[in-house]
Scaffold this motif. Sequence first.
Motif, PDB file in Angstrom:
ATOM      1  N   HIS A 141       0.900  -1.232   0.041  1.00  0.00           N
ATOM      2  CA  HIS A 141      -0.025   0.044   0.053  1.00  0.00           C
ATOM      3  C   HIS A 141       0.723   1.158   0.177  1.00  0.00           C
ATOM      4  O   HIS A 141       0.441   2.285  -0.582  1.00  0.00           O
ATOM      5  N   THR A 142       2.250   1.201   0.577  1.00  0.00           N
ATOM      6  CA  THR A 142       2.850   2.366   0.741  1.00  0.00           C
ATOM      7  C   THR A 142       3.384   2.542  -0.558  1.00  0.00           C
ATOM      8  O   THR A 142       3.593   3.826  -1.229  1.00  0.00           O
ATOM      9  N   ILE A 143       3.727   1.604  -1.406  1.00  0.00           N
ATOM     10  CA  ILE A 143       4.184   1.733  -2.758  1.00  0.00           C
ATOM     11  C   ILE A 143       3.220   2.764  -3.747  1.00  0.00           C
ATOM     12  O   ILE A 143       3.248   3.485  -4.296  1.00  0.00           O
ATOM     13  N   VAL A 144       1.892   1.825  -3.587  1.00  0.00           N
ATOM     14  CA  VAL A 144       0.878   2.722  -4.453  1.00  0.00           C
ATOM     15  C   VAL A 144       0.640   4.138  -3.987  1.00  0.00           C
ATOM     16  O   VAL A 144       0.490   5.135  -4.883  1.00  0.00           O
ATOM     17  N   VAL A 145       0.514   4.400  -2.556  1.00  0.00           N
ATOM     18  CA  VAL A 145       0.249   5.814  -2.064  1.00  0.00           C
ATOM     19  C   VAL A 145       1.429   6.810  -2.600  1.00  0.00           C
ATOM     20  O   VAL A 145       1.170   7.860  -2.898  1.00  0.00           O
ATOM     21  N   SER A 146       2.762   6.016  -2.520  1.00  0.00           N
ATOM     22  CA  SER A 146       3.709   7.011  -2.834  1.00  0.00           C
ATOM     23  C   SER A 146       3.790   7.380  -4.205  1.00  0.00           C
ATOM     24  O   SER A 146       4.266   8.625  -4.586  1.00  0.00           O
ATOM     25  N   GLY A 147       3.160   6.462  -5.102  1.00  0.00           N
ATOM     26  CA  GLY A 147       3.012   6.912  -6.524  1.00  0.00           C
ATOM     27  C   GLY A 147       1.936   7.791  -6.693  1.00  0.00           C
ATOM     28  O   GLY A 147       2.037   8.929  -7.341  1.00  0.00           O
ATOM     29  N   GLN A 148       1.014   7.500  -6.078  1.00  0.00           N
ATOM     30  CA  GLN A 148      -0.383   8.508  -6.087  1.00  0.00           C
ATOM     31  C   GLN A 148      -0.020   9.732  -5.711  1.00  0.00           C
ATOM     32  O   GLN A 148      -0.591  10.819  -6.009  1.00  0.00           O
ATOM     33  N   MET A 149       0.808  10.088  -4.677  1.00  0.00           N
ATOM     34  CA  MET A 149       1.346  11.213  -4.284  1.00  0.00           C
ATOM     35  C   MET A 149       1.720  12.319  -5.224  1.00  0.00           C
ATOM     36  O   MET A 149       1.550  13.462  -5.051  1.00  0.00           O
ATOM     37  N   TRP A 150       2.350  11.659  -6.384  1.00  0.00           N
ATOM     38  CA  TRP A 150       2.759  12.722  -7.541  1.00  0.00           C
ATOM     39  C   TRP A 150       1.224  13.491  -8.116  1.00  0.00           C
ATOM     40  O   TRP A 150       1.483  14.586  -8.455  1.00  0.00           O
ATOM     41  N   LYS A 199      13.055   9.141  -8.724  1.00  0.00           N
ATOM     42  CA  LYS A 199      14.228   8.502  -8.407  1.00  0.00           C
ATOM     43  C   LYS A 199      14.495   8.387  -6.828  1.00  0.00           C
ATOM     44  O   LYS A 199      14.799   7.293  -6.094  1.00  0.00           O
ATOM     45  N   ALA A 200      13.947   9.478  -6.086  1.00  0.00           N
ATOM     46  CA  ALA A 200      13.658   9.378  -4.633  1.00  0.00           C
ATOM     47  C   ALA A 200      12.984   8.212  -4.081  1.00  0.00           C
ATOM     48  O   ALA A 200      13.174   7.399  -3.197  1.00  0.00           O
ATOM     49  N   GLN A 201      11.653   8.095  -4.755  1.00  0.00           N
ATOM     50  CA  GLN A 201      10.762   7.178  -4.385  1.00  0.00           C
ATOM     51  C   GLN A 201      11.302   5.636  -4.615  1.00  0.00           C
ATOM     52  O   GLN A 201      11.323   4.919  -3.691  1.00  0.00           O
ATOM     53  N   VAL A 202      11.770   5.395  -5.615  1.00  0.00           N
ATOM     54  CA  VAL A 202      12.464   4.151  -6.145  1.00  0.00           C
ATOM     55  C   VAL A 202      13.389   3.622  -5.131  1.00  0.00           C
ATOM     56  O   VAL A 202      13.373   2.573  -4.426  1.00  0.00           O
ATOM     57  N   GLU A 203      14.279   4.598  -4.573  1.00  0.00           N
ATOM     58  CA  GLU A 203      15.352   4.388  -3.723  1.00  0.00           C
ATOM     59  C   GLU A 203      14.871   4.052  -2.285  1.00  0.00           C
ATOM     60  O   GLU A 203      15.222   3.018  -1.576  1.00  0.00           O
ATOM     61  N   MET A 204      13.860   4.919  -1.842  1.00  0.00           N
ATOM     62  CA  MET A 204      13.391   4.766  -0.665  1.00  0.00           C
ATOM     63  C   MET A 204      12.495   3.553  -0.522  1.00  0.00           C
ATOM     64  O   MET A 204      12.636   2.801   0.446  1.00  0.00           O
ATOM     65  N   LEU A 205      11.500   3.224  -1.455  1.00  0.00           N
ATOM     66  CA  LEU A 205      10.905   1.985  -1.590  1.00  0.00           C
ATOM     67  C   LEU A 205      11.787   0.814  -1.505  1.00  0.00           C
ATOM     68  O   LEU A 205      11.422  -0.246  -0.788  1.00  0.00           O
TER      69      LEU A 205
END
Length: 211
Positions: free
Chosen positions: A166-175, A192-198
Amino acid sequence: MPVDIPSQVKDPELLRARRAQIVDAAVTLFSEKGFHKTTTRELARASGLSIGALYEYVQSKEDVLYLVCQHIHQEVESALRHTLSEHASAAVRLQSAIEGFLSVMDDMQDDVLLIYQESKSLPGPFLHEVLAHEQRITAVFEHLLQEGVKDGSFGLVPTDLPVLAHTIVVSGQMWAFRRWALKEVSFGTFAKAQVEMLMKAACTTSGRGLE
C-alpha cells in the motif's frame, strides 16, 4: 465482479464505443468542473449525443462516474502489468514495476486525482468495486514482495507485505494529489527518490537481486 450498468442498447460493440465516448468526455469535464458541477446536458453535448441518447447507454451521472473510475483503474493496471517480467529476480521485477507505476502516475495524474476527489460521490456498490480494483492494483506489488521474500531478495516478515504494498501505491499516487506542494520538484527527481526509498524499505541487500 464489475457492477453491471443497465443499457437499452443491445449491440455490445455499439455500447462499448458510445460508453468510451461518454467516458472520454466525462474525464475532461469532471477534471475541469468537478462531478457535481457538471450537468448531464454538458456530458451529452461533449459526448456528441443528445440527452435522450445518453440515457440509452447509462441511467445516471453516477453511472458515468463509475465508468470513468473503472476506465482509469483499467488503464493503470494494464500499464503496470506491462512492466512485469518473469525472467528476473523479484527485486528487479519490483523495481521495474515501481518505476513503471510512477511513470503511469505522471501520465495520468489528472485522472488519478479525479478518482480521489470524486469517488466519494459513488453509491455503495459502485464505490465497493472501485476500491476492490484499487486493491487488485496493490496486490500486484504484494505478490512481488512475496516472491522477493521467497528468493531471499527482501528481509521482510509477512505482516510487512500488505503495508509496504500500500505504501508503494500511495507513494506513486502522491505525485497526483501532492503535486501542488512538489511544483519545484521534477518528476525525475521525485521518481528516483521514491524508487530508492521503497527499495530500501523492502530491505534489498546491497546489489543482491538487482544484478
